[in-house]
Motif scaffolding. Structure first.
Motif, PDB file in Angstrom:
ATOM      1  N   LEU A   1       0.841  -1.189   0.000  1.00  9.21           N
ATOM      2  CA  LEU A   1       0.000   0.000   0.000  1.00  9.21           C
ATOM      3  C   LEU A   1       0.875   1.238   0.000  1.00  9.21           C
ATOM      4  O   LEU A   1       1.930   1.247   0.639  1.00  9.21           O
ATOM      5  CB  LEU A   1      -0.885   0.016   1.243  1.00  9.21           C
ATOM      6  N   PRO A   2       0.457   2.235  -0.726  1.00 12.98           N
ATOM      7  CA  PRO A   2       1.240   3.475  -0.682  1.00 12.98           C
ATOM      8  C   PRO A   2       1.108   4.133   0.675  1.00 12.98           C
ATOM      9  O   PRO A   2       0.069   4.691   1.009  1.00 12.98           O
ATOM     10  CB  PRO A   2       0.625   4.320  -1.796  1.00 12.98           C
ATOM     11  N   GLN A   3       2.146   3.993   1.464  1.00  9.92           N
ATOM     12  CA  GLN A   3       2.080   4.545   2.804  1.00  9.92           C
ATOM     13  C   GLN A   3       3.299   5.370   3.161  1.00  9.92           C
ATOM     14  O   GLN A   3       3.431   5.846   4.272  1.00  9.92           O
ATOM     15  CB  GLN A   3       1.918   3.409   3.812  1.00  9.92           C
ATOM     16  N   HIS A   4       4.212   5.463   2.248  1.00  8.09           N
ATOM     17  CA  HIS A   4       5.407   6.256   2.527  1.00  8.09           C
ATOM     18  C   HIS A   4       5.315   7.563   1.771  1.00  8.09           C
ATOM     19  O   HIS A   4       5.095   7.574   0.560  1.00  8.09           O
ATOM     20  CB  HIS A   4       6.656   5.498   2.097  1.00  8.09           C
ATOM     21  N   LEU A   5       5.506   8.575   2.530  1.00  3.61           N
ATOM     22  CA  LEU A   5       5.412   9.895   1.918  1.00  3.61           C
ATOM     23  C   LEU A   5       6.631  10.121   1.037  1.00  3.61           C
ATOM     24  O   LEU A   5       7.761  10.066   1.512  1.00  3.61           O
ATOM     25  CB  LEU A   5       5.317  10.982   2.985  1.00  3.61           C
ATOM     26  N   LEU A   6       6.391  10.316  -0.212  1.00  7.38           N
ATOM     27  CA  LEU A   6       7.509  10.560  -1.122  1.00  7.38           C
ATOM     28  C   LEU A   6       7.840  12.043  -1.192  1.00  7.38           C
ATOM     29  O   LEU A   6       8.990  12.435  -1.128  1.00  7.38           O
ATOM     30  CB  LEU A   6       7.168  10.039  -2.509  1.00  7.38           C
ATOM     31  N   ARG A   7       6.841  12.843  -1.359  1.00  8.22           N
ATOM     32  CA  ARG A   7       7.095  14.272  -1.399  1.00  8.22           C
ATOM     33  C   ARG A   7       5.809  15.029  -1.138  1.00  8.22           C
ATOM     34  O   ARG A   7       4.713  14.481  -1.270  1.00  8.22           O
ATOM     35  CB  ARG A   7       7.699  14.713  -2.723  1.00  8.22           C
ATOM     36  N   THR A   8       6.009  16.241  -0.767  1.00  7.58           N
ATOM     37  CA  THR A   8       4.877  17.125  -0.528  1.00  7.58           C
ATOM     38  C   THR A   8       4.987  18.309  -1.471  1.00  7.58           C
ATOM     39  O   THR A   8       6.040  18.915  -1.585  1.00  7.58           O
ATOM     40  CB  THR A   8       4.874  17.637   0.916  1.00  7.58           C
ATOM     41  N   LEU A   9       3.919  18.568  -2.155  1.00 11.07           N
ATOM     42  CA  LEU A   9       3.895  19.739  -3.029  1.00 11.07           C
ATOM     43  C   LEU A   9       3.082  20.813  -2.338  1.00 11.07           C
ATOM     44  O   LEU A   9       1.922  20.582  -1.991  1.00 11.07           O
ATOM     45  CB  LEU A   9       3.247  19.405  -4.365  1.00 11.07           C
ATOM     46  N   ASP A  10       3.727  21.907  -2.147  1.00 11.68           N
ATOM     47  CA  ASP A  10       2.959  23.041  -1.634  1.00 11.68           C
ATOM     48  C   ASP A  10       2.482  23.832  -2.849  1.00 11.68           C
ATOM     49  O   ASP A  10       3.262  24.512  -3.502  1.00 11.68           O
ATOM     50  CB  ASP A  10       3.829  23.910  -0.737  1.00 11.68           C
ATOM     51  N   CYS A  11       1.225  23.687  -3.118  1.00 19.34           N
ATOM     52  CA  CYS A  11       0.757  24.164  -4.421  1.00 19.34           C
ATOM     53  C   CYS A  11       0.581  25.673  -4.463  1.00 19.34           C
ATOM     54  O   CYS A  11       0.601  26.274  -5.531  1.00 19.34           O
ATOM     55  CB  CYS A  11      -0.567  23.503  -4.766  1.00 19.34           C
TER      56      CYS A  11
END
Lengths: 314, 900
Positions: free
Chosen positions: A13-23
């Motif tokens: 399951l996708p559970q690891h945060l890869l990146r955060t985009l501050d839009c």
């Protein structure tokens, strides 16, 4: 029932945060993958629409032209066009490369909640708060829709298109499936206002989340209930739900700042992924890979099955 | 001078010697200039000397002599042979090339003067001199000299034999010398100085005494030399005359470029004999006085303005070169000069003004327009009596005395059969003319009586009353007799009389219609008028098929249809003037008083059953409805799907007409089940399905209680909801105390109208702004939030200060506040959730006897789904926060109840 058998090994399951985009475009009303999952589109409440690269997290283009906050977006199969809808009652067809408005379609009486291309991007379907779904022709310059589906008694909150079917979820608590091939309309009564509907990947089931904090999996052909998924909180907001790319899990946003993963067959909660403190409003599952996008407030987070080298900052 | 040494090493070489060519090496480069060799015609190398020294070398290696050296081979002197005095000619020193065609002394056969006519031809010389002026190289007449004929021509020989001498003109001898040319007496204003006048000298000649009896040969004329213009000068321009410029013609101070050629020529001619004394050297004002000049009087020549021409034109080209045309030209000179003087601008040499003016083109004047002519055509209105209003027509009749209709001869088609018969002078057909004739007298009288009774109503009485009545009666009888025929006509007439007939009917049968008939459109045709009157009268009575009855059945089909149209139109146009007002309004196309409305044909199942099914989680057949649905053709095409219902024009759900009964049917599609559906749906948006566990019957009390608020609501409260109680109570009290104004607003403003909703939600907005956190979120459109309250799920919390979220790691005070707020919110939501869960449980327990409590719960649930915001806001702002949507909902349910 033609459910895909769960794989022997637990699917990741996708559970690891890869990146955060501050839009930086206000609240993100919707986040969507494009057709192949390499790009993502964010709908901002600052009237803009932005295109990002998923892998690098870079802003590629900003599309501005809406008069109010953008509520939904969809990309065409060939990535050449985008369609978006907004609170300004319009649906806009964009040219991806130039960022120009190809067509601006007015006709809805209220804000437009959801928009979808059909498979060949020849029709745009938009569902609005005025209770109608309008089918816009992208091939002609006709300003009127091809057809107006006004069967819904209340706002159309969600809309999905398959090859020959149109699935709408309405606040009147009904999931409507228009079968173009058969010329039939199937109405499933769920009783609670529907916030989101989607087809399963195999096209045999429909998933609908409603304001009674329940996600239901219904058999498409008979309307029987196949699964009910609860535990999350969805009572007031229009939150997204979806199925994982392999139809193994049901994913839903929650108002408690988590994303919930349920096993599709067992119906048990597999993972409660903390995303933030606010409401997770929108999510989008990668079409093929275990990769998830979530939108919370003004940020978009990309989640993967495997942790990347990047530091986790949540 | 080269030495006579044999060795070649002595030669001086210039430059660097070329490297010897290798045989293998092919020549790649082009041969450089220094390597290029020139060979003469015999294949010998030629050396280039340089352009100034004669070009290619001659002799032996650039030397005189030969290989053997220079030897004066020709000098021989001996005793026997003395050295002869040898006259060397130029040719002796020339190369053979020099003697060739292009050499300096080409040895060719040329004519010499020896063979030319012995005497010099003066005239020819003159002509030559003249042409030399215009030759490309001035003064060069070489070519002409060469080309000159060797012998005098036969003509000249003959002339000579006749006594002609060269220098004389041809023709009979004259008594006196013809009038002297007054060439140069006129204006001579060009140039600065007065040029010498050659003719003056001739004048002097003429001045001498001429004996009376002496005749003279006519003066010779110089043939005109028509020189082709081959230079690039402008017309009339002549370049510098070298003879004048260099020879320094007498008297002329300087070269006058712009003197006319005639002057120059004349000076030339005159100069021929006595050449001017000053020769050679450049002289003139511009050049000063040379050393050879004896006179220096002109040095200080003062230029006067009078020497210049101050006006354009007026110059007379007296060039004396008119030649053969001269006599005529001179004769007309005076006249021509007048004309020429009148002509503004310089006349080019060789041109004169035309003597005959070009004949004018005769231009015919346009026709004189009448005084009252207006250049706009308008069509004279054809006054068809059937198209003008009666008043206008009457006025027209009065003023003109006749209607246009009678002025124009009646066409064949405008006459009916009887008229045609009359015109042709035929007697009427024997035998029964119509069915009427077949009736016996009694019946006739009866009919007539009826007819008259009807006629009495009419105020208009024409002189031909009886006859008309008879005619009409006949028509009626015929119509009644030929009923079958009439019925067939009916179908036809329905084609021919569209809405016009009905309109005419409505106009005439209306109570406002005047009985006074003022206008008779068919007065000229009494039969027709009678029929028309009958038609009108029937119209008044409201007879639907007045038209058919009043038409003459004896007429042909075509005539009838024609008359039908005429009557309808006439009736429409001549309807009573009172109804002209009503003519401003058109009839509604659709009948709006029908009591039906279109509703879907297929009905959805009972919602209560469905609710129950949902509660039991018995999804499937119970919760599913399937309808026939017609996608649009184009939609199918776009989806690449065959049309499921090919050939059906339907789109969407098939509809049927149903009665509509109240205004609420417009809000929701109106029929019983859908109304119920609506009612059930309204709360169901907000309630968990469990709420509706009760029987369908209980639904109504629930609904009722929902709107009939407080009393019941307060009593049936369960402990689980008591924490919400105060707030709820407040709500309800607000609802009670609401002024009726809002109710009206809610009724008359549609619920989907955003403006009304947003305006009514102003309070909530205000409340939102009050909280510091929300204030940062004003970017979020309030409208969206307010709408959500009505339509269901909202968008998640407003946009928080994003900028701060960007640096989310550092919590600012604001964010802290925001978080707090969030927490509060969440708490509130959680509360709701708890409530719901509890309710669920309770429900399962005391499913049956809940009644009123249930409804209370429904209320709560609705408020909760209406949004946590609602609950927040309602608590804050106290009374007066009831939204119009709420009211509308209530109204709807009331309507629904009524339906039930």
């Amino acid at each position: 029932m033609a459910f895909p058998q769960p794989k022997p090994e637990a699917p990741k399951l996708p559970q690891h945060l890869l990146r955060t985009l501050d839009c930086k475009q206000g609240a993100i009303r919707a986040v969507r993958f494009n057709a192949d999952g390499n790009y993502l589109m964010t709908c901002g409440s600052d009237k803009t629409l932005r295109l990002w690269s998923v892998t690098r997290g870079t802003l590629l283009k900003t599309y501005s032209g809406h008069g109010y906050e953008v509520l939904d977006v969809d990309g065409s199969y060939d990535n050449s066009q985008l369609c978006s809808c907004s609170s300004d009652k319009t649906v806009i067809l964009w040219d991806v490369a130039t960022g120009q408005v190809t067509r601006k379609l007015r006709g809805h009486a209220g804000k437009v909640n959801c928009v979808q291309f059909n498979e060949e991007a020849t029709v745009m379907l938009s569902g609005s708060i005025d209770g109608s779904v309008r089918c816009w022709d992208t091939r002609s310059r006709r300003p009127e829709p091809i057809q107006i589906l006004d069967e819904a008694r209340d706002s159309v909150s969600s809309l999905k298109v398959s090859e020959h079917e149109l699935l709408t979820g309405s606040v009147d608590g009904k999931v409507r499936r228009y079968d173009l091939r058969m010329g039939q309309l199937h109405v499933d009564f769920v009783s609670s206002p529907i916030t989101c509907v989607c087809f399963s990947q195999d096209g045999q089931c429909t998933l609908s989340s409603s304001l009674d904090s329940t996600v239901r999996l219904l058999d498409k052909s008979t309307g029987e209930l196949l699964g009910e998924y609860t535990g999350h909180k969805n009572t007031g907001y229009k939150l997204d739900c979806c199925l994982s790319s392999k139809d193994t899990h049901v994913v839903s946003c929650s108002e408690d700042g988590h994303v919930y993963y349920w096993d599709l067959v067992e119906g048990s909660l597999s993972l409660k992924l903390p995303v933030g403190k606010a409401v997770v409003q929108s999510l989008s599952f990668h079409p093929t890979e275990p990769c998830l996008l979530t939108a919370i407030e003004g940020r978009v987070q990309v989640w993967g099955a495997e942790p990347e080298d990047t530091e986790k900052d949540d | 001078m080269a030495s006579d040494s044999d060795s070649e090493e002595d030669f001086v070489t210039y430059g660097t010697p070329l490297e010897p060519l290798e045989e293998d090496e092919p020549l790649r480069k082009p041969i450089p200039i220094q390597d290029q060799t020139v060979k003469d015609e015999k294949g010998r190398f030629k050396r280039f000397h340089g352009a100034f020294t004669g070009g290619f070398s001659a002799g032996y290696f650039n030397s005189v002599g030969s290989k053997e050296g220079w030897t004066p081979s020709t000098f021989v002197s001996s005793r026997q042979q003395k050295a002869e005095k040898q006259m060397s000619r130029p040719e002796d020193f020339m190369d053979e090339e020099d003697l060739s065609e292009h050499g300096i002394a080409p040895s060719e056969i040329t004519t010499t003067d020896n063979f030319a006519s012995g005497r010099r031809d003066q005239i020819r010389d003159k002509a030559c001199a003249i042409t030399s002026l215009t030759a490309p190289i001035p003064g060069d007449t070489l070519l002409e000299d060469l080309v000159a004929p060797a012998r005098t021509s036969v003509g000249v020989e003959l002339l000579r034999k006749m006594g002609w001498k060269e220098g004389q003109g041809v023709g009979p001898r004259l008594k006196r010398k013809p009038a002297k040319q007054k060439t140069d007496t006129g204006v001579r204003m060009y140039g600065c100085a007065l040029p010498p006048n050659g003719s003056e000298e001739s004048e002097e000649e003429e001045d001498e005494y001429i004996p009376e009896n002496v005749t003279f040969a006519p003066k010779d004329v110089t043939p005109v030399d028509f020189t082709p213009k081959d230079d690039l000068h402008g017309l009339g321009y002549r370049g510098l005359n070298p003879q004048q410029a260099l020879m320094g013609s007498s008297g002329s101070g300087h070269i006058n470029l712009f003197t006319l050629d005639s002057d120059r020529t004349s000076s030339l001619l005159g100069d021929f004999g006595p050449r001017s004394k000053r020769r050679g050297g450049v002289s003139g004002q511009a050049f000063g006085v040379g050393a050879l000049e004896e006179e220096d009087d002109d040095i200080y020549h003062r230029d006067a303005l009078s020497n210049y021409d101050t006006m354009l034109g007026g110059e007379e080209p007296g060039d004396g070169l008119y030649g053969w045309t001269a006599p005529q030209e001179y004769g007309k000179k005076k006249k021509a000069s007048d004309k020429d003087a009148a002509y503004i601008g310089k006349i080019l040499e060789g041109f004169t003004l035309a003597t005959k003016s070009m004949d004018n083109k005769t231009v015919y004047p346009p026709p004189v327009l009448p005084r009252d002519y207006r250049p706009v055509h308008y069509f004279r209105p054809v006054l068809d009596p059937s198209t003008v209003s009666p008043q206008v027509a009457l006025a027209l009749q009065a003023s003109v005395g006749h209607m246009p209709q009678d002025s124009q001869p009646k066409g064949r088609h405008q006459l009916d059969a009887s008229q045609r018969r009359e015109l042709l002078g035929e007697s009427s057909l024997q035998g029964p003319r119509s069915v009427f004739d077949l009736l016996d007298g009694k019946d006739k009288e009866r009919l007539e009586g009826i007819r008259k009774a009807a006629e009495e109503k009419k105020t208009s009485e024409s002189s031909s009353e009886d006859r008309r009545a008879a005619m009409v009666a006949a028509g009626v009888a015929a119509a009644s007799a030929a009923a079958a025929k009439a019925s067939s006509q009916q179908a036809l007439s329905s084609r021919f009389q569209p809405t016009g007939a009905e309109q005419a009917l409505s106009a005439w049968s209306s109570p406002t219609a005047h009985s006074a008939q003022t206008f008779k459109p068919f007065e000229k045709n009494p039969h027709k008028q009678a029929r028309y009157d009958m038609y009108i009268s029937k119209l008044r009575q409201g007879d639907k098929d007045a038209l058919e009855c009043s038409l003459d059945s004896t007429m042909t089909e075509w005539e009838r249809s024609r008359e039908r149209e005429e009557f309808i139109r006439a009736a429409m146009l001549y309807k009573p003037s009172n109804s002209s007002l009503s003519s401003r309004f058109t009839r509604g196309k659709q009948e709006d008083d029908s009591n039906t409305v279109e509703v879907p044909r297929d009905q959805e199942g009972d919602v209560d059953d469905k609710q129950a099914a949902v509660k039991m989680k018995m999804f499937g057949k119970l919760t599913r409805d399937t309808f026939e649905w017609h996608p649009d053709k184009l939609l199918c095409k776009r989806f690449n799907i065959p049309d499921p219902y090919p050939g059906s024009g339907l789109v969407g759900l098939p509809k049927v007409k149903r009665d509509k009964f109240s205004v609420f049917n417009f809000l929701t599609i109106a029929d019983n089940s859908s109304a119920v559906n609506r009612m059930a749906d309204g709360p169901s948006q907000n309630e968990p399905p469990v709420k509706h566990a009760g029987t369908p019957k209980s639904a109504e009390p629930i609904k009722k209680s929902r709107w009939d608020v407080s009393a019941q609501a307060s009593e049936g409260r369960t402990p689980s909801v008591e924490q919400q109680q105060p707030q709820q109570k407040e709500d309800e009290e607000e609802e009670e105390s609401r002024p009726s104004m809002d109710l009206f607003k809610a009724i008359f403003a549609s619920s989907s109208d955003e403006k009304s909703s947003s305006s009514s939600e102003g309070e909530i907005l205000k409340e939102m702004k009050d909280s510091p956190v929300q204030s940062g979120s004003t970017a979020v459109p309030p409208q969206a939030q307010t709408e959500e309250e009505e339509f269901g799920p909202r968008l998640p919390p407003p946009a928080y200060p994003w900028a701060e979220h960007a640096s989310s790691s550092i919590p600012s005070t604001r964010e802290v506040k925001h978080k707090k707020k969030c927490k509060e919110k969440h708490k509130a939501k959680k509360d709701h959730k708890h409530k719901k869960e509890k309710k669920h449980k309770k429900k399962h327990k005391k499913h049956k006897h809940k009644g009123k409590q249930k409804k209370k719960k429904a209320e709560e649930a609705s408020s909760s789904s209406d949004g946590s915001e609602d609950s927040d806001s309602d608590t804050d702002d106290g009374p007066g926060a009831l939204s119009t949507e709420e009211l509308l909902k209530r109204l709807k349910t009331l309507g629904g109840k009524k339906l039930r």
